[in-house]
Design a protein around this motif. Structure first.
Motif, PDB file in Angstrom:
ATOM      1  N   PHE A 147      59.150 -54.107  -6.907  1.00  0.00           N
ATOM      2  CA  PHE A 147      57.986 -54.041  -7.522  1.00  0.00           C
ATOM      3  C   PHE A 147      58.020 -53.965  -8.948  1.00  0.00           C
ATOM      4  CE2 PHE A 147      54.795 -50.985  -8.958  1.00  0.00           C
ATOM      5  CZ  PHE A 147      53.308 -51.311  -8.216  1.00  0.00           C
ATOM      6  N   PHE A 148      58.806 -53.208  -9.714  1.00  0.00           N
ATOM      7  CA  PHE A 148      58.897 -53.239 -11.214  1.00  0.00           C
ATOM      8  C   PHE A 148      59.476 -54.778 -11.693  1.00  0.00           C
ATOM      9  CE2 PHE A 148      58.372 -48.902 -10.474  1.00  0.00           C
ATOM     10  CZ  PHE A 148      57.614 -48.375 -11.621  1.00  0.00           C
ATOM     11  N   GLY A 149      60.144 -55.406 -10.727  1.00  0.00           N
ATOM     12  CA  GLY A 149      60.765 -56.542 -11.239  1.00  0.00           C
ATOM     13  C   GLY A 149      59.927 -57.611 -10.559  1.00  0.00           C
ATOM     14  N   ALA A 202      67.355 -58.724 -15.201  1.00  0.00           N
ATOM     15  CA  ALA A 202      67.292 -59.704 -14.048  1.00  0.00           C
ATOM     16  C   ALA A 202      65.754 -60.146 -13.988  1.00  0.00           C
ATOM     17  CB  ALA A 202      67.869 -59.059 -12.897  1.00  0.00           C
ATOM     18  N   GLN A 203      65.593 -61.506 -14.062  1.00  0.00           N
ATOM     19  CA  GLN A 203      64.216 -61.954 -13.935  1.00  0.00           C
ATOM     20  C   GLN A 203      63.616 -61.909 -12.478  1.00  0.00           C
ATOM     21  OE1 GLN A 203      62.211 -63.437 -16.629  1.00  0.00           O
ATOM     22  NE2 GLN A 203      63.782 -62.146 -17.653  1.00  0.00           N
ATOM     23  N   PRO A 204      62.465 -62.287 -12.105  1.00  0.00           N
ATOM     24  CA  PRO A 204      61.975 -62.169 -10.706  1.00  0.00           C
ATOM     25  C   PRO A 204      62.666 -62.995  -9.678  1.00  0.00           C
ATOM     26  CG  PRO A 204      60.294 -62.203 -12.240  1.00  0.00           C
ATOM     27  CD  PRO A 204      61.427 -62.205 -13.218  1.00  0.00           C
ATOM     28  N   GLY A 227      58.999 -61.780  -2.255  1.00  0.00           N
ATOM     29  CA  GLY A 227      58.796 -60.495  -3.123  1.00  0.00           C
ATOM     30  C   GLY A 227      58.111 -60.937  -4.361  1.00  0.00           C
ATOM     31  N   PHE A 228      57.793 -62.353  -4.965  1.00  0.00           N
ATOM     32  CA  PHE A 228      57.310 -62.765  -5.850  1.00  0.00           C
ATOM     33  C   PHE A 228      55.733 -62.630  -5.696  1.00  0.00           C
ATOM     34  CE2 PHE A 228      55.441 -65.899  -8.469  1.00  0.00           C
ATOM     35  CZ  PHE A 228      55.781 -65.586  -9.875  1.00  0.00           C
ATOM     36  N   PHE A 229      55.429 -63.185  -4.513  1.00  0.00           N
ATOM     37  CA  PHE A 229      53.990 -63.409  -4.415  1.00  0.00           C
ATOM     38  C   PHE A 229      53.576 -61.947  -3.600  1.00  0.00           C
ATOM     39  CE2 PHE A 229      54.819 -67.683  -4.363  1.00  0.00           C
ATOM     40  CZ  PHE A 229      53.879 -68.490  -4.922  1.00  0.00           C
ATOM     41  N   GLY A 230      54.521 -61.237  -3.073  1.00  0.00           N
ATOM     42  CA  GLY A 230      54.101 -60.003  -2.394  1.00  0.00           C
ATOM     43  C   GLY A 230      54.516 -58.989  -3.286  1.00  0.00           C
ATOM     44  N   HIS A 231      54.763 -59.008  -4.663  1.00  0.00           N
ATOM     45  CA  HIS A 231      55.077 -58.298  -5.526  1.00  0.00           C
ATOM     46  C   HIS A 231      55.967 -56.944  -5.134  1.00  0.00           C
ATOM     47  CE1 HIS A 231      51.474 -60.079  -6.588  1.00  0.00           C
ATOM     48  NE2 HIS A 231      50.796 -59.584  -5.440  1.00  0.00           N
ATOM     49  N   GLY A 232      56.927 -57.368  -4.545  1.00  0.00           N
ATOM     50  CA  GLY A 232      57.997 -56.493  -4.227  1.00  0.00           C
ATOM     51  C   GLY A 232      58.231 -56.200  -2.608  1.00  0.00           C
ATOM     52  N   VAL A 233      57.251 -57.064  -1.835  1.00  0.00           N
ATOM     53  CA  VAL A 233      57.455 -56.476  -0.575  1.00  0.00           C
ATOM     54  C   VAL A 233      59.008 -56.890   0.132  1.00  0.00           C
ATOM     55  CG1 VAL A 233      56.884 -58.828   0.081  1.00  0.00           C
ATOM     56  CG2 VAL A 233      56.127 -57.174   1.541  1.00  0.00           C
ATOM     57  N   ALA A 275      63.155 -45.331 -13.524  1.00  0.00           N
ATOM     58  CA  ALA A 275      64.221 -45.365 -14.554  1.00  0.00           C
ATOM     59  C   ALA A 275      65.168 -46.705 -13.998  1.00  0.00           C
ATOM     60  CB  ALA A 275      65.091 -44.220 -15.112  1.00  0.00           C
ATOM     61  N   ASN A 276      65.626 -46.596 -12.887  1.00  0.00           N
ATOM     62  CA  ASN A 276      66.464 -47.564 -12.293  1.00  0.00           C
ATOM     63  C   ASN A 276      65.593 -48.938 -12.027  1.00  0.00           C
ATOM     64  OD1 ASN A 276      68.867 -45.907 -12.093  1.00  0.00           O
ATOM     65  ND2 ASN A 276      67.993 -45.299  -9.997  1.00  0.00           N
ATOM     66  N   ALA A 277      64.632 -48.795 -11.964  1.00  0.00           N
ATOM     67  CA  ALA A 277      63.720 -50.234 -11.419  1.00  0.00           C
ATOM     68  C   ALA A 277      63.469 -50.753 -12.728  1.00  0.00           C
ATOM     69  CB  ALA A 277      62.805 -49.905 -10.828  1.00  0.00           C
TER      70      ALA A 277
END
Lengths: 338, 338, 338, 338
Positions: free
Chosen positions: C97-99, C73-75, A96-102, C64-66
């Motif tokens: 995505f936002f996080g 919370a951090q990544p 999710g980090f490298f894939g930006h939320g994948v 809003a939620n994201a």
């Protein structure tokens, strides 16, 4: 505490890996992977796979898997994998980090192998805007629970995935153990895997894995991608050197064969000498044992580092460095728990 | 092609680093940095800095810097740095990748040192919603152009930055060269640096840098952060071992001192024996020479790898491995260009 | 196809919302939320919550939620929530995505309410480097399955979460329906919620939700954060105007009360006139019905848009715009399926 | 303070936009953009562009531009644009946030138009691993400084960019002003633009922009992409309705023509009645005036909101709502400063 069986990361570099590193150390060399050692190590990998793949050496399996996933799935898409796969359970959300939320969608199946029926059901899910539709399949060979897929089993996963338009990633952190258990590496490109992580660390290298990209459409600006992701080695020969040492000497295979043999010895001993039950078939270098918490704690108290897994069983892992003596000592300790 | 001066990454591991690695290789050890070698190497670094900092070893300077930046600035904030800093020009946007869009604001200044007046002007910018306001200052010691900040110069940057509420990152890829040029490492915590990247690779290690976190509020869940970012070494002793070898033997310092001396020898020779002009004062291990394109190309054709930098000058870098003989051969070649 | 019950997003703006928008449209106004309409709408929300919170209007509940989650919370951390929560199932991975990779851990519980025992077990999980440890709790009021938490139920979730150091997010997309079902809005700050999404769209506004931040430590550079995330309205009065219209007239409450009443009428009718069973208690504005696939399809064929949910039941949602006549027509259709 | 000239975002919705919104509000409609109003508004846009493009309505120009950029460039790549472009200066790093670190390379040029020679130089840069190579060109029509590119000027930018393999984004926040100044919208697809942001807000809509995707290879899973990015409207008709109102009535064009005319009236008046110099040619709806700080402050003190731009000039923007009376009053005030 003895770390002989805690993980296959607790062993050091195998002698051939260390020799490869020492040999790579002489003189000046081009930085950032443009050196001769790196080229030769990549060739060794291509030969084993019988494929004209692009090969890059990176520092960690976590990064290698996450970057592979980010090549195959967009942030608004998901990867189908086993719910106990390393990318799901042990990489702190790196995909999710490298894939930006994948997204990751965990599928069931025995001993870490994805169930083909569950996969088909997932592939049949309609694409709707408010979910992350599947864009890739990730398989692990050997699996987190030490099982080894047959070519046929993999085919029954990869074929429908590819027909559904998914890309395919193989996490081969323990590929050497699978290979020496009978899996033919040349099947990897034949089956249509797009990106393979070819394991080094657990096979006796230092921290080094190879990212092997069969699908050339994914290699565009791969060096920029890796550099941005902090996975470009300035002194790349120190990643490639140990790998080259292992591969040229075949210690990559012989070390894994030894590890598998030690796991078998341990499993046989447990079955013979203890009342504990094996949780999974022992097909590579790990032995999972159903054991009461109290027994596990006593084993730890006896000085043996070993860990409980998600399925509740206790894992013992062998490596190129595991000795028969250590196996027998551990068996003695386990037998004493009864 | 000879890579003696192309970069300080073209040299291998220094003997003490290699010995440290070999020593670290024996037996089994806890994985993921919980081993004794890692602890001892961290202690060595803390002693040099005279600070109770948190220390982690990572694989690449690019990742180390980018992670440091992501600790100090949110995605909607920016980092003030020199426009020629490595994080701006040579890391493929890694701060934006690890920092999820964090901005970089490049400031001017001679020889890679940030101009204090330009910094103050940037600090005085009002915060408006449609821009990324500054949240951190990043300084490089020694700079990309081989200059070494004095304590006073750094203080004139860091003090106003801290008063404005900014965090402070120091990129110390060539910290050993700065230290042996007279910069007191103990000034780093005294000046209020929050996160330091303590360089290993360019100082004679393999690919290893230490992330040194003085500000304890930034260390929360640091191991999760590093693991997710693909910067946790399973076999961490292979990152820490070479560093330990360099630090216990003081080869970290003596190698850098040698590199600086070789750079001085090269600079002196160029001034004496050629018509070319030095582009920057030679205070650490690099020599930047103003040279027509044609001369640069002839030098390359003569077999010497060397690169043109953003300011148009050609860079020659010395390392622990640079020999007097190589310097003199290079000088011969440069003299022949006249 | 009739969309009366497909979603509470299929209704338009309520009359008071439209009037609020028209009233907001006159003349010139400061852009980007610095206008008077925005200030008054924020005041209305603060009054209802009896709290000096920071309020911002954004375009979508997903965002809003994201964004709320990314504040807490951090990544490399995770959010504990119900496995059927909107952020888990219907937002295409927006929190990740936002996080930037932040994890979601789905917990069980009846009718969308998190089970307190499951939460405690999750809170007791040890922090290990290779997993994303929990940093926040996200609760939904009313839940995805139309249930409404009591103050006590929420307290039994939020208190242990806060004691464990977690931040708390409340998704209030249907907060109006919960409020008119008896939930006291003033309990939200009293319970220790850090960030609330105060629903507008489903309550009769256009696409507008309010991000309500009780924890002032989270508001630093909030306007930069929202602007970067594409959630700053240039003409902010068009987000605030309809909300102001709803809130000043109390249509926010009366519309929700009407919606709840219509859901009750529908539920009563189904129990009386059909053999179908309700899947969840009807406490707000949605009715979930266990219905064979064939019956569901016949209902669709009769012209009623309605959707199957993750638990297999079919959902019917009422809004401010649902008429008694429509309820009765739908009941007729459902009765005809028997 | 009067906001008549502070921005073209300070005006409300134009009457036809408001009527469009009111008309869209009746009855129930499918959510998430599957409604008839959305389809008709998209058709209106396609007709103007004479292209079979995919059209989606989103909430903000910042998001629209950033999403467009993320379609065309990977995180390890960069976008070439004017250094004063909105994506560079006024969107808080949104391209880096939505594009996960994607880089922006600012090019010079008069009045916000990219200099063709500077573009060619940038296109000629070799791809090296440690930099973000260019993957897209972003042009703004009309520019941030109110200039309007001719078809020929755009061709001299877009053609070499496409030949170099770059994708092309056009930021059309003020496209209506460019169109009524003589730019033919049908040239946009003919020139090879891949993604256009078709402006609504500044043209008299509420907060709504259309993302117009000519290149069909970019539309895969576009609805998942937008949903994840928080840019999917549940009640999409409230984005499309005002746009439809503007487009069916041609108020999109007539409002912009009026705005341009008012800007011309203002510019003429300033030249006639003041000693101030125009900083840029007045080709659309904005007037930039070189004015001492003191004069600017007096104008603010007289009640006129207006802002200094990056080039030091003071900007006055006209919209569909600007009256001749307001222009004349402002001129009176400006004349009084002399």
């Amino acid at each position: 505490m003895r770390y002989d069986f805690g993980s296959d990361n607790t062993a050091g570099m195998a002698p051939d890996a260390l020799n490869g590193l020492i040999a790579a150390n002489s003189g000046f060399a081009r930085a950032y992977g443009a050196d001769e050692i790196t080229a030769r190590a990549a060739d060794q990998i291509r030969q084993r796979l019988d494929a004209d793949a692009e090969v890059r050496f990176v520092f960690s399996g976590t990064a290698a898997n996450a970057i592979a996933v980010s090549m195959l799935a967009q942030p608004y898409e998901a990867v189908l994998t086993h719910h106990a796969a390393h990318i799901c359970t042990d990489e702190t959300g790196a995909p999710g980090f490298f894939g930006h939320g994948v997204g990751l969608i965990g599928l069931p199946g025995y001993s870490g192998k994805i169930d083909a029926v569950a996969l088909r059901a997932a592939l049949d899910e309609p694409v709707v805007g408010h979910r992350q539709p599947a864009a890739a399949l990730s398989v692990t060979q050997a699996t987190e629970y030490g099982a080894v897929y047959s070519e046929e089993e993999l085919r029954h996963l990869i074929e429908p995935a590819r027909q559904a338009g998914l890309g395919v990633h193989m996490d081969g952190a323990r590929l050497a153990n699978a290979a020496t258990a009978g899996f033919d590496l040349k099947d990897i490109p034949r089956l249509g895997v797009d990106v393979l992580v070819f394991g080094g660390a657990k096979a006796g290298a230092n921290c080094a894995e190879a990212l092997v990209i069969f699908n050339k459409s994914l290699t565009r600006r791969i060096d920029n991608r890796l550099k941005q992701a902090g996975q470009t080695a300035s002194k790349a020969r120190f990643l490639a050197g140990p790998m080259l040492g292992l591969l040229e000497s075949n210690a990559w295979e012989t070390g894994a064969a030894h590890a598998n043999l030690m796991a078998q010895r341990l499993a046989d001993g447990i079955e013979e000498r203890s009342a504990f039950v094996l949780a999974h078939p022992v097909e590579s270098n790990a032995v999972f044992v159903r054991m009461p918490d109290e027994a596990h704690q006593r084993l730890n108290a006896l000085g043996w580092a070993c860990y409980q897994f998600d399925d509740g069983s206790v894992r013992f892992v062998c490596s190129w460095a595991t000795t028969e003596g250590a196996v027998d000592e551990l068996l003695e300790a386990i037998a004493s728990l009864n």
